[in-house]
Design a protein around this motif. Structure first.
Motif, PDB file in Angstrom:
ATOM      1  N   GLY A  29       0.834  -1.388  -0.032  1.00 48.42           N
ATOM      2  CA  GLY A  29       0.072  -0.004   0.143  1.00 48.42           C
ATOM      3  C   GLY A  29       0.883   1.184   0.016  1.00 48.42           C
ATOM      4  O   GLY A  29       0.232   2.370   0.319  1.00 48.42           O
ATOM      5  N   LYS A  30       2.058   1.144  -0.406  1.00 42.68           N
ATOM      6  CA  LYS A  30       2.970   2.496  -0.338  1.00 42.68           C
ATOM      7  C   LYS A  30       2.621   3.474  -1.260  1.00 42.68           C
ATOM      8  O   LYS A  30       2.700   4.762  -0.918  1.00 42.68           O
ATOM      9  N   THR A  31       1.947   3.092  -2.512  1.00 46.41           N
ATOM     10  CA  THR A  31       1.342   4.235  -3.116  1.00 46.41           C
ATOM     11  C   THR A  31      -0.126   4.906  -2.583  1.00 46.41           C
ATOM     12  O   THR A  31      -0.232   5.883  -2.793  1.00 46.41           O
ATOM     13  N   THR A  32      -0.880   4.180  -2.080  1.00 45.20           N
ATOM     14  CA  THR A  32      -2.094   4.328  -1.547  1.00 45.20           C
ATOM     15  C   THR A  32      -1.985   5.312  -0.378  1.00 45.20           C
ATOM     16  O   THR A  32      -2.832   6.739  -0.476  1.00 45.20           O
ATOM     17  N   PHE A  33      -1.219   5.368   0.354  1.00 43.02           N
ATOM     18  CA  PHE A  33      -1.077   6.278   1.380  1.00 43.02           C
ATOM     19  C   PHE A  33      -0.555   7.853   1.231  1.00 43.02           C
ATOM     20  O   PHE A  33      -0.361   8.808   1.995  1.00 43.02           O
ATOM     21  N   THR A  34      -0.084   7.840   0.140  1.00 38.63           N
ATOM     22  CA  THR A  34       0.609   9.450  -0.476  1.00 38.63           C
ATOM     23  C   THR A  34      -0.384   9.948  -1.488  1.00 38.63           C
ATOM     24  O   THR A  34      -0.100  10.892  -1.905  1.00 38.63           O
ATOM     25  N   ARG A  35      -1.399   9.116  -1.705  1.00 32.45           N
ATOM     26  CA  ARG A  35      -2.531   9.545  -2.669  1.00 32.45           C
ATOM     27  C   ARG A  35      -2.953  11.077  -2.344  1.00 32.45           C
ATOM     28  O   ARG A  35      -3.038  11.906  -3.280  1.00 32.45           O
ATOM     29  N   ALA A  36      -3.330  11.264  -1.057  1.00 40.68           N
ATOM     30  CA  ALA A  36      -4.034  12.744  -0.694  1.00 40.68           C
ATOM     31  C   ALA A  36      -2.937  13.573  -1.144  1.00 40.68           C
ATOM     32  O   ALA A  36      -3.388  14.833  -1.360  1.00 40.68           O
ATOM     33  N   PHE A  37      -1.689  13.459  -0.735  1.00 38.84           N
ATOM     34  CA  PHE A  37      -0.798  14.271  -0.670  1.00 38.84           C
ATOM     35  C   PHE A  37      -0.382  14.611  -2.081  1.00 38.84           C
ATOM     36  O   PHE A  37      -0.514  15.970  -2.452  1.00 38.84           O
ATOM     37  N   ARG A  38      -0.437  13.853  -2.964  1.00 36.50           N
ATOM     38  CA  ARG A  38      -0.372  13.978  -4.336  1.00 36.50           C
ATOM     39  C   ARG A  38      -1.316  14.828  -5.001  1.00 36.50           C
ATOM     40  O   ARG A  38      -1.167  15.671  -5.846  1.00 36.50           O
ATOM     41  N   GLU A  39      -2.622  14.497  -4.754  1.00 39.85           N
ATOM     42  CA  GLU A  39      -3.790  15.261  -5.213  1.00 39.85           C
ATOM     43  C   GLU A  39      -3.746  16.691  -4.748  1.00 39.85           C
ATOM     44  O   GLU A  39      -4.250  17.592  -5.509  1.00 39.85           O
ATOM     45  N   ILE A  40      -3.248  16.953  -3.557  1.00 35.07           N
ATOM     46  CA  ILE A  40      -3.529  18.259  -2.947  1.00 35.07           C
ATOM     47  C   ILE A  40      -2.408  19.218  -3.734  1.00 35.07           C
ATOM     48  O   ILE A  40      -2.606  20.472  -4.098  1.00 35.07           O
ATOM     49  N   PHE A  41      -1.319  18.490  -3.955  1.00 35.54           N
ATOM     50  CA  PHE A  41       0.012  19.492  -4.881  1.00 35.54           C
ATOM     51  C   PHE A  41      -0.041  19.314  -6.256  1.00 35.54           C
ATOM     52  O   PHE A  41       0.465  20.185  -6.895  1.00 35.54           O
TER      53      PHE A  41
END
Length: 327
Positions: free
Chosen positions: A28-40
């Protein structure tokens, strides 16, 4: 620090912000940075996979009896060199491992953006690598969850049979425990994922997620995590849980905040508004049109908050250093 729109601050900065995310394959490494990627957004954020630095293809690993989790199956020295160049803002000729065929494609040029999220099995495995990262996270699902996720990904997306995936999990476990799991001791944040108490049969795909972290000395004092207790207790029609406990990990005292169940979107909206207020980035609306948000999705936003916090601290430090040079 007056951030204005922090996207603009990051865009104008010479700093390359390196975020390292370690964990087993399919964790799930990609899953948990999804919100950060969407914000920036994709104009500022790019991802870089350590999987491409395998030395052996799938057949060669099978013949040698070595798993990709063993350091000898990876070109860690080249990975170190490339991460160092990315930190300097330079382009690298990146190898490419094809998970579908188990072989290598032709290398391709990779240029860093202002924020680079590096994911892999061994990103914190050497002292040199650990010095290069600005923020580090380890994703740690328990075996039951990891098995289910890996089956779903490797059978559904990568063409393996269920028996192949099961055999691989058993073969890889000793190398995971010897070479991957010890990297937890170097992580600024550890995410633990376990089955939800509200989904014991695992038919709804729900999970309990805990974020472990040490006391954050490098922080901005006025950043808070607001939780609307009224919205939680008066609007919710589904079960949820929020807990906190102290834990020890590799000799470190860490605090663990735990989310489980479903949360009214109004509760999470307050967290989004806090990000907007602190950074000037907006609108942050990750769950528009939703009534409820899962514990996993809520924790994505909490982790994004923590990553933003570290980047704001870095900006304050760089501004202070610049002022000292002028004086």
């Amino acid at each position: 620090m007056e951030t204005g729109n922090f996207r603009d601050t990051i865009r104008a900065s010479e700093c390359i912000y390196l975020i390292g995310v370690a964990g087993d394959s399919g964790s799930g490494k990609t899953t948990f940075t999804r919100a950060f990627r969407e914000i920036f957004g994709p104009d500022l954020v790019c991802s870089f996979s350590m999987d491409d630095y395998h030395i052996l293809d799938r057949d060669a690993r099978a013949k040698r009896g070595i798993t990709p989790l063993h350091p000898d199956a990876n070109n860690i020295s080249l990975f170190e060199e490339h991460i160092s160049l990315l930190k300097q803002g330079r382009t690298v000729s990146k190898p490419s491992y094809n998970h579908t065929t188990g072989t290598f494609d032709a290398p391709s040029l990779f240029s860093p953006k202002k924020i680079v999220i590096v994911e892999g099995l061994h990103p914190f495995s050497t002292a040199k690598l650990r010095r290069l990262f600005d923020f580090t996270c380890y994703v740690d699902p328990d075996d039951e969850v990891k098995f289910a996720w890996k089956i779903a990904r490797d059978v559904g997306d990568r063409g393996y049979s269920r028996d192949q995936v099961t055999a691989e999990i058993c073969t890889r476990k000793p190398d995971y425990e010897a070479y991957v799991a010890p990297q937890k001791q170097y992580a600024d944040a550890i995410l633990k994922i376990t089955p939800s108490v509200y989904d014991a049969s695992q038919t709804r795909g729900m999970y309990a997620v805990s974020l472990l972290q040490e006391r954050f000395e490098k922080t901005i004092k006025n950043i808070v995590i607001p939780l609307d207790l009224f919205a939680m207790t008066s609007l919710a029609e589904r079960d949820f849980l929020i807990g906190f406990r102290s834990e020890e990990q590799s000799g470190r005292k860490m605090g663990a905040i735990r989310f489980d169940g479903d949360f009214r979107v109004e509760v999470i909206r307050r967290l989004e508004e806090a990000v907007e207020e602190e950074t000037g980035v907006g609108p942050v609306s990750l769950f528009a049109g939703r009534e409820y948000v899962t514990a996993t999705e809520a924790m994505e936003l909490i982790l994004a908050w923590r990553i933003i916090n570290r980047r704001i601290f870095m900006e304050c430090r760089m501004q202070a250093d610049a002022c000292m040079k002028v004086v």
